[in-house]
Structure formats: C-alpha cells, structure tokens
Design an enzyme around this catalytic site. Structure first.
Site, PDB file in Angstrom:
ATOM      1  N   GLU A   1     117.268 -15.182  41.512  1.00  0.00           N
ATOM      2  CA  GLU A   1     116.152 -16.003  42.011  1.00  0.00           C
ATOM      3  C   GLU A   1     115.124 -15.108  42.733  1.00  0.00           C
ATOM      4  O   GLU A   1     113.910 -15.264  42.539  1.00  0.00           O
ATOM      5  CB  GLU A   1     116.702 -17.054  42.987  1.00  0.00           C
ATOM      6  CG  GLU A   1     115.678 -18.006  43.560  1.00  0.00           C
ATOM      7  CD  GLU A   1     115.303 -19.163  42.624  1.00  0.00           C
ATOM      8  OE1 GLU A   1     116.161 -19.602  41.854  1.00  0.00           O
ATOM      9  OE2 GLU A   1     114.139 -19.587  42.664  1.00  0.00           O
ATOM     10  N   GLY A   2     115.627 -14.177  43.528  1.00  0.00           N
ATOM     11  CA  GLY A   2     114.737 -13.325  44.323  1.00  0.00           C
ATOM     12  C   GLY A   2     113.893 -12.394  43.473  1.00  0.00           C
ATOM     13  O   GLY A   2     112.663 -12.375  43.609  1.00  0.00           O
TER      14      GLY A   2
END
Ligand SMILES: CC(C)(COP(=O)(O)OP(=O)(O)OC[C@H]1O[C@@H](n2cnc3c(N)ncnc32)[C@H](O)[C@@H]1OP(=O)(O)O)[C@@H](O)C(=O)NCCC(=O)NCCSC(=O)c1cc(O)c2ccccc2c1O
Length: 170
Positions: free
Chosen positions: A72-73
C-alpha cells in the site's frame, strides 16, 4: 492498557521515530518498522526492510499484514508522483503470499505502474527476500488500485509539497 505494562528498552527504542526522515514524512507506519525507500519515481518505487520481531507473526515469519502495508505504501507514493502530486487513495489491494520471509531476512520491495490513468492507477508490487548466498526469491506479489485526485483539506494542504521535496532530493 499499555501504560500499565513495563516497556522493554528495545520496544521503547523501536517506538522512537525520526520526524525529519523521508520515511516518516512519506509513510510513518513503514518508518516505524524500519523500511527505507531507495527509488522514488513515477515509474518505479523501491525500498528495503530487515525482518525484525516487530514485523513477525507468532511463527517468526514476516506478518502478511506487513507485506500488505509495504505494498500500500510504495504504490501510493508512486501513484502520487505519477499523478503530478495529487492526493491518492488506495481503493483495492490483493496479495499472494508465496514464500515466508524469516526473522532476520532482508526483503526488497519493487513496484511499477500497470496502468496510470487520469483517475485510476493500478500498481504491481513485488517483495523479494535477498540473501547474499542465494538468488532472490519472491515472497509476495500484490496489485494495488488507487484513486487519484481526492480533495485535500486545509490542514494537510502542504503534504504534496513535502513529498515533492523528498522526491527531488532522493
Ligand atoms: C503456504 C505455502 C507453504 C504453500 O506452499 P506450496 O505448497 O504451494 O508450494 P511449495 O511447496 O513450492 O513452497 C513454496 C515455498 O514456500 C516454502 N515453504 C513451504 N513450507 C515452508 C515452511 N514450513 N517453512 C519455510 N518455508 C516453507 C518452500 O520452501 C518454497 O520456497 P522455495 O524457496 O523452496 O521455493 C507457501 O506458499 C508459503 O509459505 N507462503 C507464505 C505464507 C506466509 O508467509 N504468509 C504470511 C504470514 S501468515 C500471517 O500473517 C499470520 C498472522 C497472524 O497474526 C497469525 C496469528 C496466529 C497464527 C498465525 C498467524 C499468521 O500466520
């Protein structure tokens, strides 16, 4: 509850974060686990993490949620750059955990856009374990879908400039 527990020195140390580091500004949860970004661009984002106790599940392998957090990051940072520093929001993430990464392993994350539309981007994220003595092995593969162009409220309106500053320095 945590106030009633005796905090171990190593845990206290691990809770200290550097607010000036690029990782803290780009993604504080990743920073807290020791993740370090290596490449930041519109076509590729990468970084590394050593698997420590705080990244593991009870059987001392990399927690699947941490792999998803990394996906996600890195995808969000990449999509933010590719969109011209708009505010992005992940709307879907799928992940396959193909091999365990053990406590002490080094893992390398690499990601690239599969599609970079004006509104929707899809990023592929691959997590490899890298041992000096062996060829790298695929730990997980993720697809992250992101919406680009979420309105930015006043209290965080300088966030895109902070990201831009870090990208220009790295
Ligand atoms: C799930 C798999 C074991 C399936 O493997 P498969 O049989 O499909 O394929 P292979 O036999 O070819 O193996 C692939 C690859 O995995 C290695 N491997 C297999 N078993 C083990 C093992 N016991 N220990 C170590 N390594 C193993 C095998 O050697 C192959 O690697 P090569 O390098 O030799 O090619 C496999 O797909 C797999 O292990 N996937 C990773 C699963 C994983 O790590 N998931 C994320 C962590 S789980 C988690 O997050 C979690 C969180 C919690 O909070 C928990 C809380 C309480 C309990 C459990 C929790 C928990 O699990």
């Amino acid at each position: 509850m945590i106030g009633k527990r005796k905090l171990l020195p190593s845990l206290v140390k691990s809770l200290i974060m550097d607010p000036k580091s690029p990782e803290f500004i780009l993604d504080p949860p990743l920073h807290s686990l020791g993740f370090v970004f290596e490449e930041l661009s519109a076509t590729r984002v990468s970084g590394r993490l050593t698997v420590t106790d705080k990244c593991c599940q009870p059987f001392k392998v990399l927690h699947g949620g941490v792999s998803a957090l990394i996906a996600e990051g890195v995808a969000s940072v990449g999509a933010g750059i590719a969109s011209g520093y708009k505010r992005v929001a992940g709307i879907h993430l799928s992940i396959h955990h193909l091999r365990p990464a053990a406590l002490g392993d080094s893992v390398f994350a690499e990601s690239f856009p599969v599609s970079a539309g004006k509104n929707i981007q899809v990023w592929e994220v691959r997590l490899w374990k890298t041992k000096k003595t062996e060829n790298k092995k695929l730990v997980s593969t993720s697809r992250v879908t992101l919406f680009c162009g979420v309105p930015i409220p006043d209290h965080v309106k300088d966030a895109p400039d902070q990201v831009k500053k870090i990208v220009s320095k790295l």
